[in-house]
Design an enzyme around this catalytic site. Structure first.
Site, PDB file in Angstrom:
ATOM      1  N   ALA A   1     -70.162  37.102  47.764  1.00 22.93           N
ATOM      2  CA  ALA A   1     -70.796  35.792  47.973  1.00 22.93           C
ATOM      3  C   ALA A   1     -72.284  35.770  47.669  1.00 22.93           C
ATOM      4  CB  ALA A   1     -70.564  35.339  49.417  1.00 22.93           C
TER       5      ALA A   1
ATOM      6  N   ARG B   1     -75.204  43.071  48.990  1.00 22.93           N
ATOM      7  CA  ARG B   1     -76.649  42.859  49.022  1.00 22.93           C
ATOM      8  C   ARG B   1     -77.044  42.002  50.224  1.00 22.93           C
ATOM      9  NH1 ARG B   1     -76.978  41.343  42.672  1.00 22.93           N
ATOM     10  NH2 ARG B   1     -75.177  40.117  43.331  1.00 22.93           N
TER      11      ARG B   1
ATOM     12  N   ASP C   1     -69.320  46.699  51.426  1.00 25.11           N
ATOM     13  CA  ASP C   1     -68.774  46.899  50.085  1.00 25.11           C
ATOM     14  C   ASP C   1     -67.250  46.880  50.187  1.00 25.11           C
ATOM     15  OD1 ASP C   1     -67.892  47.902  47.619  1.00 25.11           O
ATOM     16  OD2 ASP C   1     -69.555  49.313  47.444  1.00 25.11           O
TER      17      ASP C   1
ATOM     18  N   ASN D   1     -63.146  37.196  45.820  1.00 21.19           N
ATOM     19  CA  ASN D   1     -63.955  36.911  44.643  1.00 21.19           C
ATOM     20  C   ASN D   1     -64.683  38.151  44.116  1.00 21.19           C
ATOM     21  OD1 ASN D   1     -65.775  35.220  42.832  1.00 21.19           O
ATOM     22  ND2 ASN D   1     -67.275  36.028  44.288  1.00 21.19           N
TER      23      ASN D   1
ATOM     24  N   TYR E   1     -60.530  46.534  32.609  1.00 21.42           N
ATOM     25  CA  TYR E   1     -60.861  45.254  33.248  1.00 21.42           C
ATOM     26  C   TYR E   1     -59.673  44.297  33.162  1.00 21.42           C
ATOM     27  CZ  TYR E   1     -62.752  40.670  34.188  1.00 21.42           C
ATOM     28  OH  TYR E   1     -62.938  39.410  34.696  1.00 21.42           O
TER      29      TYR E   1
ATOM     30  N   GLY F   1     -61.749  31.501  32.196  1.00 20.52           N
ATOM     31  CA  GLY F   1     -62.111  32.055  30.897  1.00 20.52           C
ATOM     32  C   GLY F   1     -63.615  32.246  30.825  1.00 20.52           C
TER      33      GLY F   1
ATOM     34  N   GLY G   1     -73.839  31.543  33.327  1.00 20.05           N
ATOM     35  CA  GLY G   1     -74.676  31.269  34.486  1.00 20.05           C
ATOM     36  C   GLY G   1     -74.448  32.189  35.666  1.00 20.05           C
ATOM     37  N   THR G   2     -73.799  33.328  35.439  1.00 18.34           N
ATOM     38  CA  THR G   2     -73.583  34.314  36.500  1.00 18.34           C
ATOM     39  C   THR G   2     -74.095  35.672  36.025  1.00 18.34           C
ATOM     40  OG1 THR G   2     -71.406  35.132  35.819  1.00 18.34           O
ATOM     41  CG2 THR G   2     -71.443  33.059  37.059  1.00 18.34           C
TER      42      THR G   2
ATOM     43  N   PHE H   1     -72.147  38.223  35.585  1.00 15.61           N
ATOM     44  CA  PHE H   1     -70.989  38.968  35.093  1.00 15.61           C
ATOM     45  C   PHE H   1     -71.304  39.782  33.837  1.00 15.61           C
ATOM     46  CE2 PHE H   1     -67.263  39.261  32.335  1.00 15.61           C
ATOM     47  CZ  PHE H   1     -66.350  39.880  33.171  1.00 15.61           C
TER      48      PHE H   1
END
Length: 248
Positions: A8, A33, A54, A81, A147, A178, A182-183, A185
């Site tokens: 999150a 974090r 974690d 998530n 992955y 898909g 903006g992340t 990743f």
């Protein structure tokens, strides 16, 4: 309802947290974090509870859940998530440590969280688990190797949950995005090479974290007799390719 979101501290997870709080729900924010979780909890107010651990650490998961205040312990929605991709090279060149890290987070962490919270949902006859999959779990591509395999695991695990949970009142969904910008990743996947990460989205209009958050919120607020087994989202700029043929 009380929504537990792993991963999150940024990206999809942070967008989901904001969306559920805006909708009047309480959210448990989990991630590695702690400082980011605290900042997000400060932003969201009393309806958000930060919980740093974690998901690849089984003992930490159980300790964190045991420490939940009593009025936060009845979790209605678990959103698995937390996840990551590492590397884009072919399997023969990949680092085994990267593969193990993806499996530990994307698969082992997800099933550990699910097993920890599922029995109470079944006992109450209500609940929802949303697992974050990916189109990579259905469609292979060069460099996807482990992955993609972890996301195929997410798909099959979710379907098998549905088989076990039929008639229980507990729902399970694989939410499979898909191309999404903006992340963090791609920055994580490229191991801090921000220029390479930016090139992934160059000239595109990708999905956003808010698109994924809105989809999760829609799933979670459907009438309880509806189960979305699998939902796959792609931006209109993304499509499918012909089979690759290597010619001599």
């Amino acid at each position: 309802m009380i929504v537990f979101i792993t991963g999150a501290s940024a990206g999809f997870g942070a967008a989901m947290a904001r969306t559920f709080v805006r909708g009047g729900h309480r959210v448990i924010l989990s991630g590695r974090r702690a400082e980011r979780l605290r900042a997000l909890a400060d932003e969201l107010g009393a309806t958000a509870l930060p919980l740093a651990f974690d998901v690849s650490d089984k003992a930490a998961i159980h300790a964190a859940l045991a420490a939940l205040p009593a009025d936060w312990a009845q979790i209605d929605v678990l959103i698995n998530n937390a996840g990551l991709a590492l590397g884009t090279g072919p399997a023969q060149d990949a680092a085994l440590d990267d593969w193990e890290t993806m499996i530990a987070t994307n698969c082992t962490g997800l099933v550990t969280m699910t097993r920890a919270l599922l029995p109470a949902m079944v006992a109450r006859g209500a609940g929802l688990i949303i697992n974050l999959g990916s189109i990579a779990g259905h469609y292979p591509y060069p460099g996807g190797n482990v992955y993609g395999a972890t996301k195929a695991f997410v798909e099959q695990f979710t379907l098998n949950l549905r088989a076990d949970l039929a008639g229980s009142g507990v729902r399970a969904t694989n939410l499979a995005p898909g191309l999404c910008g903006g992340t963090e990743f791609s920055n994580v996947r490229m191991k801090g090479d921000d220029a390479a990460a930016a090139k992934v989205y160059e000239g595109t209009v990708p999905l956003t974290a808010q698109d994924i958050a809105d989809t999760a919120y829609w799933i979670a607020t459907l009438p309880p007799h509806i189960n979305v087994n699998h939902i796959e989202l792609m931006p209109t700029c993304q499509g499918f390719s012909p089979f690759a043929i290597k010619r001599v």
